[in-house]
Design a protein around this motif. Structure first.
Motif, PDB file in Angstrom:
ATOM      1  N   LYS A   9      22.301  40.144 -11.201  1.00 60.49           N
ATOM      2  CA  LYS A   9      22.810  41.270 -10.424  1.00 60.49           C
ATOM      3  C   LYS A   9      21.746  42.348 -10.309  1.00 60.49           C
ATOM      4  O   LYS A   9      21.588  42.976  -9.284  1.00 60.49           O
ATOM      5  N   CYS A  29      29.536  56.366 -21.557  1.00 58.29           N
ATOM      6  CA  CYS A  29      30.716  55.859 -20.843  1.00 58.29           C
ATOM      7  C   CYS A  29      31.614  57.002 -20.385  1.00 58.29           C
ATOM      8  O   CYS A  29      32.020  57.051 -19.216  1.00 58.29           O
ATOM      9  N   GLU A  35      30.210  51.388 -18.309  1.00 56.73           N
ATOM     10  CA  GLU A  35      31.239  50.545 -18.907  1.00 56.73           C
ATOM     11  C   GLU A  35      30.593  49.608 -19.916  1.00 56.73           C
ATOM     12  O   GLU A  35      29.498  49.083 -19.674  1.00 56.73           O
ATOM     13  N   LYS A  36      31.277  49.403 -21.023  1.00 55.52           N
ATOM     14  CA  LYS A  36      30.770  48.487 -22.046  1.00 55.52           C
ATOM     15  C   LYS A  36      30.843  47.060 -21.522  1.00 55.52           C
ATOM     16  O   LYS A  36      31.898  46.585 -21.138  1.00 55.52           O
ATOM     17  N   HIS A  37      29.705  46.404 -21.487  1.00 48.81           N
ATOM     18  CA  HIS A  37      29.626  45.010 -21.075  1.00 48.81           C
ATOM     19  C   HIS A  37      29.537  44.126 -22.312  1.00 48.81           C
ATOM     20  O   HIS A  37      30.195  43.107 -22.395  1.00 48.81           O
ATOM     21  N   LEU A  38      28.742  44.569 -23.293  1.00 55.38           N
ATOM     22  CA  LEU A  38      28.583  43.861 -24.561  1.00 55.38           C
ATOM     23  C   LEU A  38      28.105  44.871 -25.599  1.00 55.38           C
ATOM     24  O   LEU A  38      27.166  45.616 -25.336  1.00 55.38           O
ATOM     25  N   GLN A  51      24.957  46.404 -24.074  1.00 62.05           N
ATOM     26  CA  GLN A  51      24.730  46.347 -22.636  1.00 62.05           C
ATOM     27  C   GLN A  51      25.840  47.163 -21.974  1.00 62.05           C
ATOM     28  O   GLN A  51      27.020  46.893 -22.177  1.00 62.05           O
ATOM     29  N   LEU A  52      25.428  48.170 -21.215  1.00 57.89           N
ATOM     30  CA  LEU A  52      26.371  49.009 -20.485  1.00 57.89           C
ATOM     31  C   LEU A  52      26.124  48.799 -19.005  1.00 57.89           C
ATOM     32  O   LEU A  52      24.976  48.833 -18.548  1.00 57.89           O
ATOM     33  N   SER A  53      27.192  48.600 -18.246  1.00 58.77           N
ATOM     34  CA  SER A  53      27.028  48.372 -16.819  1.00 58.77           C
ATOM     35  C   SER A  53      27.426  49.610 -16.024  1.00 58.77           C
ATOM     36  O   SER A  53      28.222  50.441 -16.471  1.00 58.77           O
ATOM     37  N   ASN A  56      26.185  47.581 -10.003  1.00 58.15           N
ATOM     38  CA  ASN A  56      25.483  46.317 -10.220  1.00 58.15           C
ATOM     39  C   ASN A  56      24.253  46.497 -11.109  1.00 58.15           C
ATOM     40  O   ASN A  56      23.425  45.599 -11.220  1.00 58.15           O
ATOM     41  N   MET A  58      22.503  47.822 -14.993  1.00 56.95           N
ATOM     42  CA  MET A  58      22.788  47.711 -16.416  1.00 56.95           C
ATOM     43  C   MET A  58      21.759  48.490 -17.222  1.00 56.95           C
ATOM     44  O   MET A  58      20.612  48.642 -16.813  1.00 56.95           O
TER      45      MET A  58
END
Length: 154
Positions: A9, A29, A35-38, A51-53, A56, A58
């Motif tokens: 992405k 956030c 947003e928390k991705h991992l 990893q925060l998104s 598209n 990060m």
């Protein structure tokens, strides 16, 4: 030959280190809308990797460690180099005024107040809670990609 992957992405992902990475994750956030991705915590509560998104894009981050890793020895925190930054992250947003208000309400130190730019868009720059420099603006360099493509030279 291009080395970029067409499956990703975002093929450029900034990486930051924080002394209090759990607090930084929550603040990023809440204040900026990431947003928390991992999130991978260590046993001591610090963050091994996160990893925060955002759209598209990060951001990857982790905790500064007492016993630094090989990579960690290459990175300095802003307060270790005179509270200056050697880079800034630019985030494209729909409404820079709203993000500016959120940043101020969240405790970000405004470095460059919100303004309209000659090249288009509206934006501002601020420092997060640990002194990393961020810029937010409505200028989207991809919006007129045909003009950009015409100016690209190999």
């Amino acid at each position: 030959m291009s080395q970029t992957t067409k499956k990703a992405k975002a093929s450029v992902i900034p990486v930051l280190r924080y002394r209090d990475a759990p607090a930084a994750i929550e603040w990023l956030c809440r204040t900026f809308g990431f947003e928390k991705h991992l999130v991978v915590p260590n046993a001591d509560g610090s963050i091994a990797h996160a990893q925060l998104s955002f759209g598209n894009g990060m951001l990857m981050l982790g905790s500064v460690r007492k016993e630094e890793t090989e990579f960690g020895r290459l990175i300095k925190q802003p307060d270790e180099i005179g509270a200056v930054s050697t880079q800034s992250i630019y985030v494209v947003v729909n409404d820079a005024d709203t993000v500016h208000a959120q940043a101020k309400a969240g405790g970000a130190k405004i470095a460059m107040d919100i303004r309209s730019e000659d090249y288009g868009g509206r934006g501002f720059s601020c420092y997060d809670l640990e002194g990393h420099l961020w810029s937010f603006g409505s200028y989207d360099p991809w919006a007129n990609s045909s003009a950009v493509d015409e100016n690209v030279r190999d």
